[in-house]
Design a protein around this motif. Structure first.
Motif, PDB file in Angstrom:
ATOM      1  N   PRO A 184       0.809  -1.231   0.000  1.00  0.00           N
ATOM      2  CA  PRO A 184       0.000   0.000   0.000  1.00  0.00           C
ATOM      3  C   PRO A 184       0.838   1.275   0.000  1.00  0.00           C
ATOM      4  CG  PRO A 184      -0.136  -1.094   2.133  1.00  0.00           C
ATOM      5  CD  PRO A 184       0.547  -2.048   1.198  1.00  0.00           C
ATOM      6  N   THR A 187       1.704   1.854  -3.602  1.00  0.00           N
ATOM      7  CA  THR A 187       0.530   2.353  -4.323  1.00  0.00           C
ATOM      8  C   THR A 187       0.327   3.843  -4.079  1.00  0.00           C
ATOM      9  OG1 THR A 187      -0.548   0.191  -4.184  1.00  0.00           O
ATOM     10  CG2 THR A 187      -1.952   2.076  -4.635  1.00  0.00           C
ATOM     11  N   ASP A 188       0.412   4.250  -2.824  1.00  0.00           N
ATOM     12  CA  ASP A 188       0.247   5.670  -2.484  1.00  0.00           C
ATOM     13  C   ASP A 188       1.334   6.520  -3.127  1.00  0.00           C
ATOM     14  OD1 ASP A 188      -1.955   4.989  -0.992  1.00  0.00           O
ATOM     15  OD2 ASP A 188      -0.923   5.095   0.945  1.00  0.00           O
ATOM     16  N   TRP A 191       3.244   3.936  -7.660  1.00  0.00           N
ATOM     17  CA  TRP A 191       3.538   2.716  -8.401  1.00  0.00           C
ATOM     18  C   TRP A 191       2.263   1.897  -8.528  1.00  0.00           C
ATOM     19  CZ3 TRP A 191       7.832   4.129  -5.123  1.00  0.00           C
ATOM     20  CH2 TRP A 191       8.999   4.450  -5.852  1.00  0.00           C
ATOM     21  N   GLN A 192       2.068   1.282  -9.661  1.00  0.00           N
ATOM     22  CA  GLN A 192       0.823   0.589  -9.975  1.00  0.00           C
ATOM     23  C   GLN A 192       0.974  -0.904  -9.750  1.00  0.00           C
ATOM     24  OE1 GLN A 192       0.669   2.089 -14.043  1.00  0.00           O
ATOM     25  NE2 GLN A 192      -0.986   3.495 -13.480  1.00  0.00           N
ATOM     26  N   LEU A 193       0.129  -1.454  -8.884  1.00  0.00           N
ATOM     27  CA  LEU A 193       0.152  -2.880  -8.609  1.00  0.00           C
ATOM     28  C   LEU A 193      -0.699  -3.618  -9.630  1.00  0.00           C
ATOM     29  CD1 LEU A 193      -0.271  -3.033  -4.730  1.00  0.00           C
ATOM     30  CD2 LEU A 193       1.842  -3.100  -6.043  1.00  0.00           C
ATOM     31  N   ARG A 197      -3.283  -8.725  -6.903  1.00  0.00           N
ATOM     32  CA  ARG A 197      -2.085  -8.209  -6.243  1.00  0.00           C
ATOM     33  C   ARG A 197      -1.019  -9.286  -6.156  1.00  0.00           C
ATOM     34  NH1 ARG A 197      -3.673  -4.276  -1.282  1.00  0.00           N
ATOM     35  NH2 ARG A 197      -1.496  -4.706  -0.860  1.00  0.00           N
TER      36      ARG A 197
END
Length: 264
Positions: A184, A187-188, A191-193, A197
């Protein structure tokens, strides 16, 4: 013991303070003042008061343990948390316990550390292109932070990754806890997961694109070099070197195996 009898801080201290850090040195210094989690503050200070017999002459650090390594490191290593009589004693992450003994020996074997042992802050150990950090900066009872403690500590890791981002190319994630704590934060940070996941595993790899057009980030999973994992050979020195070598390779760092055989 260097700690004080001050009361704990409000739980939002990391969230309020971390974004204002303008450098890693500043962030590290601020992390060391944090008292936001009452259970962790009590535990780290009790461990420093009682001590282990082998360390009765030590003045324990007994504070949150910041990350270690240069600010322009292409490779990050993310673990779990300091050990009560390891980093909580020495003041450096992964220093003074069996996990650290295994990790620094492996880094030295790959030419990523100046020597194979780490004993304390100020021992002149250097890391080459590697920054080691954790999602929880205080030693937790039983090596098990709560989800609330993990989330309270998260802003420190988020800011550290922001400061590292210009050079950061790869992260070796040691253990499932660190993997779940890190995703997480990434992501914040933009960077794109992928979906689903990515799942943790030893040797697992994923390449994350950045939504802002920044450099992609390689994640490499590896078992944590805990004493239990090493003693049961769930993780061997060779396995640990392999994931660190892979992290260095995708991070653009030169590696050389100058100690230990492939099966050591």
């Amino acid at each position: 013991m260097r700690s004080s009898r001050r009361t704990t801080q409000k739980p939002d201290f990391p969230a309020r303070t971390a974004p204002r850090a303008g450098s890693l040195d500043g962030l590290d210094a601020t992390i060391a003042t944090c008292r936001a989690c009452p259970r962790l503050v009590a535990w780290r200070e009790e461990a420093a008061r009682v001590k282990r017999r082998a360390f009765r002459d030590w003045e324990y650090w007994a504070r949150p343990v910041p990350g270690f390594g240069p600010a322009d490191a292409p490779l990050g290593i993310v673990g779990l948390a300091p050990a009560a009589h390891g980093g909580n004693r020495t003041g450096r992450i992964f220093t003074g316990d069996p996990s650290g003994d295994a990790l620094y020996a492996a880094l030295y074997d790959l030419g990523l550390a100046s020597r194979p042992t780490a004993t304390h802050r100020g021992d002149r150990l250097e890391l080459y292109g590697v920054r080691i950090t954790v999602p929880v900066h205080c030693a937790p009872p039983g090596n098990r932070p709560t989800t609330g403690e993990r989330d309270t500590c998260r802003p420190w890791l988020a800011r550290e990754l922001q400061l590292l981002r210009p050079a950061l190319r790869a992260i070796v994630v040691l253990g499932a806890f660190a993997w779940q704590a890190l995703l997480p934060v990434l992501t914040d940070a933009g960077w794109q997961l992928p979906r689903p996941r990515p799942v943790f595993g030893h040797g697992a790899e994923v390449l994350l694109a950045h939504s802002g057009g920044g450099r992609p980030l390689h994640l490499v999973g590896g078992y944590h070099p805990s004493q239990r994992n090493m003693s049961t050979r769930t993780l061997t020195p060779a396995m640990l070197r392999d994931v660190l070598r892979r992290g260095a390779q995708v991070g653009g760092l030169p590696v050389r195996l100058h100690h230990g055989g492939p099966g050591a």
